[in-house]
Every structure is written in structure tokens, then in C-alpha cells.
Enzyme design. Structure first.
Site, PDB file in Angstrom:
ATOM      1  N   ILE A 127       0.841  -1.202   0.000  1.00 47.65           N
ATOM      2  CA  ILE A 127       0.000   0.000   0.000  1.00 47.65           C
ATOM      3  C   ILE A 127       0.872   1.248   0.000  1.00 47.65           C
ATOM      4  CG2 ILE A 127      -1.610   1.348   1.422  1.00 47.65           C
ATOM      5  CD1 ILE A 127      -2.714  -1.407   2.398  1.00 47.65           C
ATOM      6  N   LEU A 130       2.428   1.724  -3.514  1.00 53.89           N
ATOM      7  CA  LEU A 130       1.485   2.080  -4.568  1.00 53.89           C
ATOM      8  C   LEU A 130       0.874   3.456  -4.352  1.00 53.89           C
ATOM      9  CD1 LEU A 130      -0.334  -1.313  -5.171  1.00 53.89           C
ATOM     10  CD2 LEU A 130       1.239  -0.152  -6.720  1.00 53.89           C
ATOM     11  N   GLU A 131       0.652   3.832  -3.101  1.00 48.16           N
ATOM     12  CA  GLU A 131       0.020   5.124  -2.836  1.00 48.16           C
ATOM     13  C   GLU A 131       0.953   6.303  -3.115  1.00 48.16           C
ATOM     14  OE1 GLU A 131      -2.975   5.983  -2.229  1.00 48.16           O
ATOM     15  OE2 GLU A 131      -3.956   4.095  -1.731  1.00 48.16           O
ATOM     16  N   THR A 132       2.192   6.229  -2.613  1.00 51.79           N
ATOM     17  CA  THR A 132       3.063   7.416  -2.736  1.00 51.79           C
ATOM     18  C   THR A 132       4.512   7.075  -3.059  1.00 51.79           C
ATOM     19  OG1 THR A 132       3.653   7.473  -0.378  1.00 51.79           O
ATOM     20  CG2 THR A 132       1.648   8.680  -1.055  1.00 51.79           C
TER      21      THR A 132
END
Length: 257
Positions: A127, A130-132
Site C-alpha cells: 500500500i 502504490l500510494e506514494t
């Protein structure tokens, strides 16, 4: 491929699938325009009535104006036009090696987080990546301005009105100053892109330094993300592949559709 990278890859591809499976909900009404200053004055009155301090209101909303760039982005979410193969192929492979390094760097922290919340480290690191890209790209939009713009707009006004209230509560609680609140165009904050409502509900001070810091503090970021998943029903020790209960929980990570 090492076992660590293999587990991380499985989590990242599952998360990619969950993001694309949650399609954006567009309202049927046409968006119009109104007087922003009058709307903002009314919002300030409501915020005060809900217990938000005048100091937080004044510091958070001083000089706020609409941002047309935010409205343009809201009407053009191109990621949802991509296939799973296109999205995952672009997002996952470049992050696997860096993700494996983060797994090693924060191994003891991730173990303690899994003990506390039941969420495996590879899921949290996937996560995060993929997010930042592990905190590299958290966004540069002024969060309160973005939220005020979207709250004033008619497409999802009630949703973003509530998020703007919680952004002011973050200021009032002392987690962040308004000037620190920069993130994605739709108001997501921090290294795993929490909306203000999620920040208020799930952000934790995991390292015990007295501050919930999802912008700079990796233990807080990872533990808060685990707390978020646990809050949505993550089942400890269960699979997270498509069709599983935990996959349905992962879909909640798509915080701003």
C-alpha cells in the site's frame, strides 16, 4: 525472486486489482457555480456550531479560494480508464526492490504492527509503495483549499464538506498546522493518503513521540494504515487474494472514489 519480494508482489498486485475494481461514483446532477465567499462564511458558522475553535477556523480557512485545477482533476480521473494489466504493470514492478528494502528496514516495526493489528507487513508496504512510492510523492496541493473547492462544488459537496470539517479538527487537535497540510488534489494526506476523516479516526502515534505524524514518520504511517484496515474488518491470518474477505477490505484503500 526472493520470498520477500514474491510476497510483496502478490500483495501489490492484489491491491492494484482492488483499486481498479472500485469505480468512481459520479453524481447525475450538473455542477453549477455560486458565491464562494458566501458559502465559506456559512461553513465557518457551521464549523463553530460543531465545536471547532475559532482559532482553527481562522488559521485553516484564512484566504482560501477555489482551485480550478482541483475541479479539472475531479472530472478527469484517468486511472480508471486503464486495464488491470496497464495499471499494475506501470505501478508494481518498479517498486518491488524498494519495497523489499523497506521490509528489511522496518522489519521489527512491521512485526509489532502485525501483532497489534493483524495486518502483514507485505500488505502495508505494498500500500505504501502504490500510494506514494514510499512517501516520495505525497502531493503538493494545499489540502484545505482542495477540500473547500470540492465542498463548494455540487458534485460531492456533502462528502467533502465533512472532510473539510475533519481537516479543521486535525488542525485543532494539533496534529498538523494548515501550512503543513499538502497532499493529493482531493485532500488525501500522508504517505498512505488518508482522507481527513480517516486520519481523525485511525491515525496512531505508534512510536510514542506524542504526535500522530503520517507525513514523515514511517512507524506512524504503517501502524495507522494497519489500524485503518483492521477497522474495516481485516481478518488476521486470512488470505487477501480476489474473492477473499480481506480483498474486500483492501478495496477500502481506494480512499477517494
Amino acid at each position: 525472486m526472493t520470498s520477500t519480494i514474491s510476497r510483496l508482489a502478490l500483495a501489490a498486485f492484489a491491491l492494484s486489482a482492488s483499486i481498479l475494481s472500485a469505480q468512481p461514483a459520479f453524481a447525475a446532477v450538473a455542477c453549477g457555480s455560486g458565491n464562494f465567499d458566501a458559502w465559506l462564511a456559512e461553513f465557518k458558522t457551521e464549523a463553530a456550531a460543531k465545536g471547532i475553535s475559532q482559532q482553527a477556523i481562522a488559521s485553516g480557512l484564512a484566504g482560501v479560494t477555489p482551485d480550478q485545477n482541483v475541479l479539472n482533476r475531479d472530472r478527469s480521473q484517468k486511472v480508471f480508464a486503464q486495464s488491470f494489466e496497464e495499471f499494475s504493470g506501470r505501478m508494481v514492478p518498479p517498486r518491488l526492490e524498494r519495497g523489499s528494502n523497506r521490509m528489511k528496514q522496518y522489519g521489527s516495526v512491521l512485526s509489532r504492527i502485525e501483532q497489534a493489528y493483524g495486518v502483514p507487513g507485505e500488505v502495508l508496504v505494498a500500500i505504501w509503495g502504490l500510494e506514494t512510492d514510499f512517501g516520495v510523492n505525497t502531493g503538493k496541493f494545499a489540502t484545505i483549499r482542495s477540500l473547500a473547492t470540492l465542498a463548494h462544488d455540487c458534485r460531492r459537496s456533502e462528502q467533502f464538506r465533512a472532510e473539510l470539517m475533519d481537516a479543521l479538527r486535525i488542525v485543532q487537535r494539533g496534529d498538523l498546522a494548515p501550512a503543513e497540510m499538502k497532499g493529493a488534489w482531493a485532500g488525501e494526506l500522508g504517505q498512505t493518503q488518508f482522507m481527513p476523516s480517516s486520519w481523525m479516526k485511525y491515525a496512531v502515534d505508534f512510536d510514542g513521540n506524542g504526535k500522530r505524524d503520517l507525513l514523515h514518520n514511517a512507524p506512524d504511517v504503517l501502524a495507522s494504515t494497519a489500524n485503518y484496515l483492521a477497522g474495516y474488518g481485516w481478518q488476521k491470518g486470512k488470505d487477501w487474494q480476489p474473492g477473499s474477505p480481506n480483498f474486500e477490505v483492501l478495496k477500502q484503500i481506494d480512499l477517494i472514489n
